[in-house]
Motif scaffolding. Structure first.
Motif, short mmCIF file in Angstrom:
data_model
loop_
_atom_site.label_atom_id
_atom_site.label_comp_id
_atom_site.label_asym_id
_atom_site.label_seq_id
_atom_site.Cartn_x
_atom_site.Cartn_y
_atom_site.Cartn_z
N GLY A 1 50.80 36.46 43.35
CA GLY A 1 50.59 37.91 43.31
C GLY A 1 51.82 38.64 42.79
N PRO B 1 45.79 35.48 52.42
CA PRO B 1 47.20 35.70 52.06
C PRO B 1 48.15 34.94 52.98
CG PRO B 1 46.35 37.60 53.25
CD PRO B 1 45.19 36.68 53.05
N ASN C 1 42.61 39.05 42.92
CA ASN C 1 41.71 37.89 42.87
C ASN C 1 41.59 37.34 41.44
OD1 ASN C 1 40.11 35.95 44.03
ND2 ASN C 1 38.27 37.21 44.15
N SER D 1 47.28 41.18 45.24
CA SER D 1 46.35 40.28 44.57
C SER D 1 45.11 41.03 44.11
CB SER D 1 45.93 39.15 45.51
OG SER D 1 44.83 38.42 44.98
N TYR E 1 46.91 31.76 43.86
CA TYR E 1 47.41 32.61 42.78
C TYR E 1 48.79 33.15 43.17
CZ TYR E 1 42.47 32.83 41.40
OH TYR E 1 41.19 32.52 41.03
N ASN F 1 37.50 40.23 47.81
CA ASN F 1 38.53 39.21 47.66
C ASN F 1 38.52 38.25 48.84
OD1 ASN F 1 40.98 37.76 47.34
ND2 ASN F 1 41.96 39.51 46.35
#
Length: 503
Positions: free
Chosen positions: A137, A25, A152, A150, A135, A21
């Motif tokens: 999470g 973050p 990914n 996450s 994204y 990944n």
């Protein structure tokens, strides 16, 4: 101003060198940004929920041709939410800091992403990972503690499952710990060295906490109970020496039946973590043992196994000592009373036997319910009356040959207690219950049915080293279903035979 060092960068593309990944973050302060959400259907509602649940004061503008009623209802709860029922225009991106797209129009999504990038805006597009700059999470929240998960973009389902596990496993009290650590942090003065010195002084008590009397002397309590138990067995053997010698010389075939049964029941218990008492009780009754003698044999065979298990949980720190102190005295009292009453009714075993059979029949049904994951709704509150639960569990366990784990452990976990600490506390409590109820049985009954007692002890001891390995190769659900059915059939047989005798 000092010049920056001459940094050398690897010119190989990131896609060729990165493994796993590659997302970085971050936690964004949406309360201080201007957020645009495009789309207000089911997916748009999910996005909005995720945003407002984490940033209640965020200034959010929602643009959509059709707005779902659920989104309309959010407007009443969050006044910072602005709804505009219209088609998207590129001018809508003016004065916006971050964009969430939740439409089912792939062409429109691509257009929004292009226009947002022209304004250097970050974009998240629902169900289209290739168009996303970031994204969302799965979030685990305990007060000020927040954990983002996450995958990914590979498996949202796994992320949600991990969220459920962490939400259940992490106690809500973590936020209290966090607040107290923050107060401690704010109270430290001086330079870095002084703060470290003060922090070491404050946290020294956490490394070597002051233990209660029970925690400090638990090993002596275990040894004392063991010595009393061995002394009682020795005294019984002394008083019944001819009978015991006769047993050793002329071993009853019943011994081998209980030897095999003890081995199998211990293997089952190692596989699913329960049912040793109920299976042993059902088998003992089916083999003709009176309920009191059956319960005595079961509890004696459990002394060693629960002593070892309880000691291991103690060494690993899995015992909740506050819960132990609330549980142990009522449980021991209940177990002694249950053993005394059952022993007193030994001459009326033809009447107590069907009652025990009905009880094991119910526990068999409980095992089947656990196998098929049939659960009662939890109210989310921890069980309060620990003493009453302990007394009832100890009494039923001694009087009916088993059920301590089924009653007490399941009640604690269902009532919101941590499974690991509940298990450790119940196991170490079980050692004292098995020991003292066995002493009561010995005092009342003396040495009886040695073939059953030694058979269960040796059989369960032989199974202990290999139970864990075998359990990994067999489906726990399959075992639980089989055990539940067998226990119910055997118990039902005892009840039917009693009814036929009455007729």
């Amino acid at each position: 101003m000092l010049p920056l060092p001459n940094l050398q960068y690897n010119e190989q593309p990131l896609a060729d060198t990165g493994k796993g990944n590659q997302l970085f973050p971050v936690f964004i302060k949406l309360n201080q940004l201007r957020t645009l959400v495009i789309g207000a259907g089911y997916v748009g509602f999910e996005k909005l929920n995720a945003i407002v649940n984490n940033s209640q004061l965020a200034a959010i503008t929602v643009i959509a041709e059709n707005i779902a009623p659920e989104v309309e209802q959010l407007k009443h709860k969050y006044p910072h939410l602005k709804l505009e029922q219209k088609s998207f225009e590129t001018d809508d991106l003016d004065d916006i800091d971050i964009v969430f797209v939740a439409t089912n129009n792939a062409t429109l999504n691509e257009k929004i992403r292009t226009a947002a990038h022209a304004r250097s805006l970050l974009v998240n597009v629902a169900d289209q990972p290739d168009l996303c700059d970031f994204y969302l999470g799965s979030i685990v929240k305990k007060g000020d503690l927040k954990i983002a998960i996450s995958t990914n973009g590979k498996s949202p389902t796994m992320a949600k499952r991990l969220k459920e596990i962490l939400n259940e496993g992490l106690p809500a009290e973590l936020d209290t710990s966090l607040q107290q650590l923050n107060v401690l942090r704010q109270s430290l003065n001086g330079d870095f060295a002084q703060k470290v010195k003060k922090l070491n002084q404050v946290t020294a008590s956490l490394v070597s906490p002051k233990k209660s009397f029970v925690e400090t002397n638990i090993q002596w309590l275990i040894w004392l109970s063991t010595v009393l138990f061995i002394a009682s067995v020795g005294l019984t053997l002394w008083n019944t020496e001819p009978a015991f010698q006769s047993f050793l010389i002329h071993i009853d075939p019943l011994f081998y039946w209980f030897l095999g049964a003890g081995f199998v029941f211990a293997m089952v218990d190692g596989a699913i973590g329960m049912s040793y008492g109920v299976t042993s009780a059902s088998f003992s009754l089916a083999m003709g043992l009176p309920p009191a003698s059956a319960s005595m044999a079961i509890h004696i065979s459990e002394v060693l196994s629960n002593g070892i298990a309880g000691w291991m949980h103690y060494r690993m720190g899995n015992v909740n000592w506050k819960l132990f102190k609330l549980l142990i005295i009522p449980a021991v009292v209940g177990a002694i009373i249950g053993a005394y009453l059952l022993s007193s009714l030994e001459h009326y075993s033809q009447y107590t036997k069907p009652l025990v059979a009905i009880y094991t029949l119910i526990l068999g049904a409980v095992i089947l319910m656990k196998a098929f994951n049939i659960k009662r709704k939890r109210n989310g509150q921890k069980i309060k009356r620990i003493g009453i639960l302990g007394f009832f569990g100890g009494f039923i366990d001694a009087a009916f040959g088993g059920g301590w784990g089924s009653i007490v452990l399941s009640s604690l976990i269902a009532g919101g207690r941590h499974p690991l600490f509940s298990l450790g506390t119940v196991k170490i409590s079980r050692f004292f219950i098995a020991t003292l109820s066995s002493l009561t049985f010995f005092t009342m009954l003396g040495g009886r049915y040695w073939e059953a007692v030694l058979g269960l002890i040796i059989g369960s001891a032989l199974a202990a080293p290999i139970a864990a390995r075998v359990s990994n190769k067999i489906s726990a659900k399959t075992i639980m279903v089989a055990v539940g059915i067998i226990v119910m059939v055997v118990s039902l047989r005892s009840v039917v035979l009693f009814i036929l005798k009455l007729i």
